[in-house]
Write a protein that holds these residues in place. Structure first.
Motif, PDB file in Angstrom:
ATOM      1  N   ILE A  24       0.617  -1.473   0.307  1.00 54.15           N
ATOM      2  CA  ILE A  24      -0.231  -0.015   0.444  1.00 54.15           C
ATOM      3  C   ILE A  24       0.398   0.897  -0.126  1.00 54.15           C
ATOM      4  N   LEU A  45      -4.980   1.581   9.555  1.00 56.31           N
ATOM      5  CA  LEU A  45      -4.560   1.674   7.873  1.00 56.31           C
ATOM      6  C   LEU A  45      -3.641  -0.105   8.231  1.00 56.31           C
ATOM      7  N   ARG A  46      -3.067   0.037   9.292  1.00 52.03           N
ATOM      8  CA  ARG A  46      -2.726  -1.081  10.041  1.00 52.03           C
ATOM      9  C   ARG A  46      -3.644  -1.782  10.835  1.00 52.03           C
ATOM     10  N   ILE A  87       3.126  -1.586   3.992  1.00 49.20           N
ATOM     11  CA  ILE A  87       3.342   0.139   3.801  1.00 49.20           C
ATOM     12  C   ILE A  87       3.591   1.044   3.348  1.00 49.20           C
ATOM     13  N   VAL A 141       4.716   2.871   9.195  1.00 46.32           N
ATOM     14  CA  VAL A 141       5.455   2.387   7.962  1.00 46.32           C
ATOM     15  C   VAL A 141       6.590   2.136   8.349  1.00 46.32           C
ATOM     16  N   TYR A 186       2.603  -1.741  -6.744  1.00 46.33           N
ATOM     17  CA  TYR A 186       1.172  -1.518  -4.977  1.00 46.33           C
ATOM     18  C   TYR A 186       0.030  -2.058  -5.784  1.00 46.33           C
TER      19      TYR A 186
END
Length: 522
Positions: A3, A24-25, A33, A52, A93
């Motif tokens: 992502i 998101l995680r 990510i 991240v 991605y």
């Protein structure tokens, strides 16, 4: 899964997005990510640890120089952007999220070969990605001084279906009883004033003798701060060091800065002074432990892009040292000032139901969320004003609907004049003058009359679309009001004792009316 997240904003905005990265995680625990951000904010790497996996830098300053300075080849910036796009495309991605939502990020995302694009992007000369109602609301309300009912993180969290929640984790109070002051911001309009902070520091030290007060600052701020504070009062540090100080602090008093978002991240209680262009609803510290002090002057919040138009800094003057110290006292004592605007809580519920765009809005669930924020007594106390305002909104809608000429009528106009829609304009003016559409039911209606058009029919299309939105909102508001009134009535009956009847039945005859377990007779 791989992502890419685009966040080409300022340092404070990136730190503010921490709940989105964590969401998101949480949603994709095994994903890789990557974050694309401006090169000058590389220090954020030590702040977003654990969420991240890879940081990719966009050298915006160099690219802007390449476009404007004579010693650069005219094609240099284009070549650099092309090289970046090729590098990103090689990553293959699976999905991308645009947390920035400006033209630059939209063009970059549009140029990338990524199958799933979330958020604003450009394609074939048109901007796309605003199909989600939450994103449209975000796009409409965050571009200027328009009012918003929701925080930046809330809007993008709902738009991207990411779990986000304001910081509520318990903060371990420091044994040193340290109070930190962040006095300077990136914009002078948002500065409360060094002299006022110095006076606040003296007030805390005199009134709360066991507390230590220190001033946070970056290295480039040292000289400015040293003009008012002594060297021993200053904590000059970088972001990772500031984070450690915040973890050890009992409280942070600050303006609209990146430091407040850092404090929210680690769970430090906050007193935020929101003045100038700072809009506390949109971008306040995203924490349940933040106490926000706003100015009541008519010009606040002002635009980011303009200097303060007043002869003196009215919004800063409106927030007294006594008021800030009162907030400090409440935070340190645990007696936090109640900041709930009851009507605003209800308006947020209505708009949430609308923006979730469900065929059958979940009114019961919305009501449960209301009960988590307001007591039955608080709901009952504001119902009268809520209903009165609903009547005003409905009157505006009916008036605007009646004043709108038919499409055929406007299509036949050869010489269109503003007098042809005079009643519509008067209705919009009245809405603006009353300043009672704070939730923005008719914002799109008003703006539809301000935009330029090439043919009168466009007026009908724009106004009609805006009124359709207002009608949908008012229908949801009406249904939600019925649920509110029912719950209020039931609560009133319960309070009078009807809801407290014994399980065994009515005891009017001195004994309960119970079932005979042997012959099932009453």
């Amino acid at each position: 899964m791989k992502i890419l997240v685009l966040s080409l904003l300022r340092l404070g905005d990136i730190i503010q997005q921490a709940p989105l990265f964590k969401g998101l995680r949480e949603k994709y625990p095994h994903a890789e990510i990557h974050l694309l951000l401006n090169k000058q904010f590389s220090s954020v790497e030590k702040i977003l640890d654990g969420v991240v996996d890879k940081y990719i830098y966009f050298d915006r300053d160099a690219l802007q120089k390449g476009l404007g300075e004579a010693n650069y080849n005219i094609l240099w910036s284009y070549t650099e952007v092309e090289r970046l796009i090729q590098t990103l495309n090689k990553e293959n991605y699976n999905a991308a999220y645009n947390f920035t939502h400006n033209k630059l990020s939209a063009y970059l995302l549009g140029a990338l070969q990524i199958p799933q694009k979330n958020g604003l992007y450009q394609e074939e000369g048109r901007f796309k990605g605003l199909t989600n109602p939450w994103l449209r609301y975000f796009n409409d309300r965050f571009s200027g001084t328009q009012k918003s009912l929701f925080h930046y993180v809330e809007l993008l969290g709902n738009a991207f279906a990411l779990p986000t929640k304001a910081t509520t984790a318990p903060h371990v109070k420091s044994k040193s009883k340290l109070v930190l002051l962040q006095c300077l911001t990136s914009d002078s309009k948002k500065n409360w004033g060094l002299e006022k902070f110095a006076e606040l520091k003296r007030t805390i030290e005199i009134s709360l003798v066991d507390y230590e007060v220190c001033v946070l600052g970056a290295s480039f701020e040292r000289e400015t701060l040293a003009a008012v504070f002594s060297e021993r009062d200053l904590l000059i540090c970088d972001l990772p060091e500031a984070r450690k100080h915040l973890q050890n602090a009992a409280l942070l008093v600050t303006g609209d800065t990146s430091i407040k978002h850092l404090a929210a991240q680690v769970g430090t209680p906050i007193v935020e002074i929101a003045i100038g262009s700072s809009d506390s609803t949109k971008t306040a510290a995203y924490s349940a432990k933040a106490l926000i002090l706003n100015s009541d002057v008519a010009c606040a919040p002002c635009s980011h892009s303009q200097a303060c138009p007043q002869a003196s800094h009215l919004c800063a003057e409106d927030v007294s040292v006594e008021k800030v110290f009162g907030a400090v006292w409440d935070q340190l004592s645990g007696e936090k000032i109640a900041q709930k605007n009851h009507i605003r809580v209800l308006e947020r519920a209505v708009w949430s139901l609308y923006l979730h765009n469900e065929s059958e809005p979940s009114y019961r669930e919305a009501l449960q969320n209301i009960f988590e924020q307001l007591s039955q007594k608080e709901i009952s106390s504001c119902l009268s004003a809520w209903n009165e305002h609903g009547t005003l909104l409905l009157n505006w809608f009916n008036r605007a609907k009646a004043a709108l000429p038919s499409r055929e009528e406007l299509a036949g106009k050869k010489n269109f004049q503003s007098s042809d829609i005079a009643d519509l304009i008067l209705c919009a003016q009245d809405i603006l003058k009353t300043k009672r559409d704070e939730a923005g039911y008719f914002q799109n209606f008003v703006e539809s009359l301000l935009t330029r058009f090439s043919h009168p029919v466009q007026i009908y299309d724009r106004v009609s679309a805006a009124l359709t939105e207002a009608e949908a909102l008012l229908n949801i508001r009406s249904s939600f009001t019925q649920y509110l009134q029912t719950s209020s009535t039931e609560g009133a009956y319960y309070a009078k004792g009807i809801g407290q009847l014994p399980i065994s039945g009515f005891e009017e005859t001195g004994k309960s009316v119970q079932r005979n377990l042997e012959n099932a007779e009453l």
